[in-house]
Design a protein around this motif. Structure first.
Motif, mmCIF file in Angstrom:
data_model
loop_
_atom_site.group_PDB
_atom_site.id
_atom_site.type_symbol
_atom_site.label_atom_id
_atom_site.label_comp_id
_atom_site.label_asym_id
_atom_site.label_seq_id
_atom_site.Cartn_x
_atom_site.Cartn_y
_atom_site.Cartn_z
ATOM 1 N N GLU A 142 0.829 -1.208 0.000
ATOM 2 C CA GLU A 142 0.000 0.000 0.000
ATOM 3 C C GLU A 142 0.862 1.256 0.000
ATOM 4 O OE1 GLU A 142 -3.030 -0.069 -0.870
ATOM 5 O OE2 GLU A 142 -4.345 -0.379 0.866
ATOM 6 N N ALA A 143 1.979 1.214 0.729
ATOM 7 C CA ALA A 143 2.883 2.364 0.755
ATOM 8 C C ALA A 143 3.470 2.627 -0.627
ATOM 9 C CB ALA A 143 4.002 2.126 1.773
ATOM 10 N N TYR A 148 3.798 5.793 -5.562
ATOM 11 C CA TYR A 148 3.637 5.911 -7.016
ATOM 12 C C TYR A 148 2.704 7.070 -7.361
ATOM 13 C CZ TYR A 148 2.539 4.795 -11.811
ATOM 14 O OH TYR A 148 2.376 4.886 -13.164
ATOM 15 N N ARG A 149 1.585 7.170 -6.644
ATOM 16 C CA ARG A 149 0.642 8.269 -6.897
ATOM 17 C C ARG A 149 1.322 9.623 -6.640
ATOM 18 N NH1 ARG A 149 -4.565 6.408 -7.533
ATOM 19 N NH2 ARG A 149 -5.099 4.407 -6.551
ATOM 20 N N GLN A 153 1.954 12.718 -9.220
ATOM 21 C CA GLN A 153 1.499 14.068 -8.897
ATOM 22 C C GLN A 153 2.640 15.075 -9.057
ATOM 23 O OE1 GLN A 153 -1.789 14.678 -7.913
ATOM 24 N NE2 GLN A 153 -1.352 16.879 -8.054
ATOM 25 N N GLN A 154 3.821 14.684 -8.620
ATOM 26 C CA GLN A 154 4.973 15.572 -8.677
ATOM 27 C C GLN A 154 5.436 15.814 -10.108
ATOM 28 O OE1 GLN A 154 8.307 14.208 -6.354
ATOM 29 N NE2 GLN A 154 9.674 15.818 -7.082
ATOM 30 N N LEU A 161 -3.287 7.003 -12.000
ATOM 31 C CA LEU A 161 -3.436 5.613 -11.559
ATOM 32 C C LEU A 161 -4.842 5.369 -11.040
ATOM 33 C CD1 LEU A 161 -1.955 2.907 -11.085
ATOM 34 C CD2 LEU A 161 -1.448 3.714 -8.761
ATOM 35 N N ARG A 162 -5.535 4.447 -11.666
ATOM 36 C CA ARG A 162 -6.892 4.099 -11.256
ATOM 37 C C ARG A 162 -6.885 2.907 -10.306
ATOM 38 N NH1 ARG A 162 -9.282 3.253 -17.160
ATOM 39 N NH2 ARG A 162 -7.374 2.016 -17.161
ATOM 40 N N GLN A 163 -7.939 2.797 -9.524
ATOM 41 C CA GLN A 163 -8.053 1.655 -8.621
ATOM 42 C C GLN A 163 -8.099 0.344 -9.409
ATOM 43 O OE1 GLN A 163 -11.374 2.293 -5.959
ATOM 44 N NE2 GLN A 163 -10.145 3.594 -4.612
#
Length: 218
Positions: A142-143, A148-149, A153-154, A161-163
């Motif tokens: 999960e981390a 990755y998200r 964003q950066q 990234l979709r679920q």
């Protein structure tokens, strides 16, 4: 001298798991069943070379999430995500040397169920895992998703990234785990596989696919 396990047959080989000498029969029968075999044991490595893939009828179809399609195109486009999650598995297994294939598979299965539930009902609920080791594996995965998200964003100003992408990646690794493990209670064949993808002295940088960027292996 007699075998350190059965105490009946003659000992013929040294077993690092019991720090004593055992017979070939006990070695074959108890390997990764009652014995915590180190990955560098020569007899374990020899057995790995002759192991066949697990028969399909030994795997519960429900555990493979057959309703989730993971295409070749997805694996190509999300290679960076797949490698990042594989690295998370390797990292968690290195942090806790007691982690085995069943622990990795249980954590991946729980997470896949959770993401599938989010997609179908919107509920964010995770089945409790039975051990600290499995909870640690799930937390590391999960981390990595969050990392990755954040990297997306950066670099591109938003996360794409979709679920459903995370679910497919988890299912791919879960199927890979079932295919790699010997199925023995203490098997670490899948653990060994993820270790091989990321040798211990290497590190990873996760970056979104922008101008050809991806997971970078120094």
């Amino acid at each position: 001298m007699s075998c350190a396990i059965c105490e009946i047959r003659k000992e013929k080989r040294f077993c690092p798991a019991v720090h004593g000498r055992i017979c070939p029969q006990c070695c074959g029968e108890q390997r990764e069943v009652s014995l915590d075999c180190p990955l560098d044991c020569p007899y374990l490595r020899q057995a790995r070379e002759h192991e066949r893939p697990r028969p399909a009828d030994q795997i519960d179809p429900a555990g493979l999430f057959l309703q989730v399609e993971v295409s070749d195109q997805f694996m190509y486009e999300k290679e960076h995500l797949l490698m990042g999650l594989t690295y998370a598995l390797a990292k968690s297994a290195r942090a806790d040397r007691s982690v085995n294939d069943q622990d990795l598979i249980a954590a991946l299965s729980m997470l896949a169920q959770s993401y599938e539930r989010r997609l179908s009902s919107g509920l964010h609920y995770e089945e409790p895992l039975t051990s600290d080791s499995r909870r640690s594996v799930a937390a590391e995965v999960e981390a990595m998703v969050k990392e990755y998200r954040a990297a997306e964003q950066q670099h591109v100003g938003h996360s794409t990234l979709r679920q459903s992408d995370v679910l497919k990646a988890l299912v791919f690794l879960l199927r890979l785990g079932y295919g790699r493990t010997s199925g023995r209670p203490k098997s670490r064949a899948f653990v060994e596989f993820v270790f091989a993808q990321f040798p211990e002295k290497e590190s990873v940088v996760v970056a979104p696919q922008e101008a050809g960027s991806r997971i970078i292996l120094p």
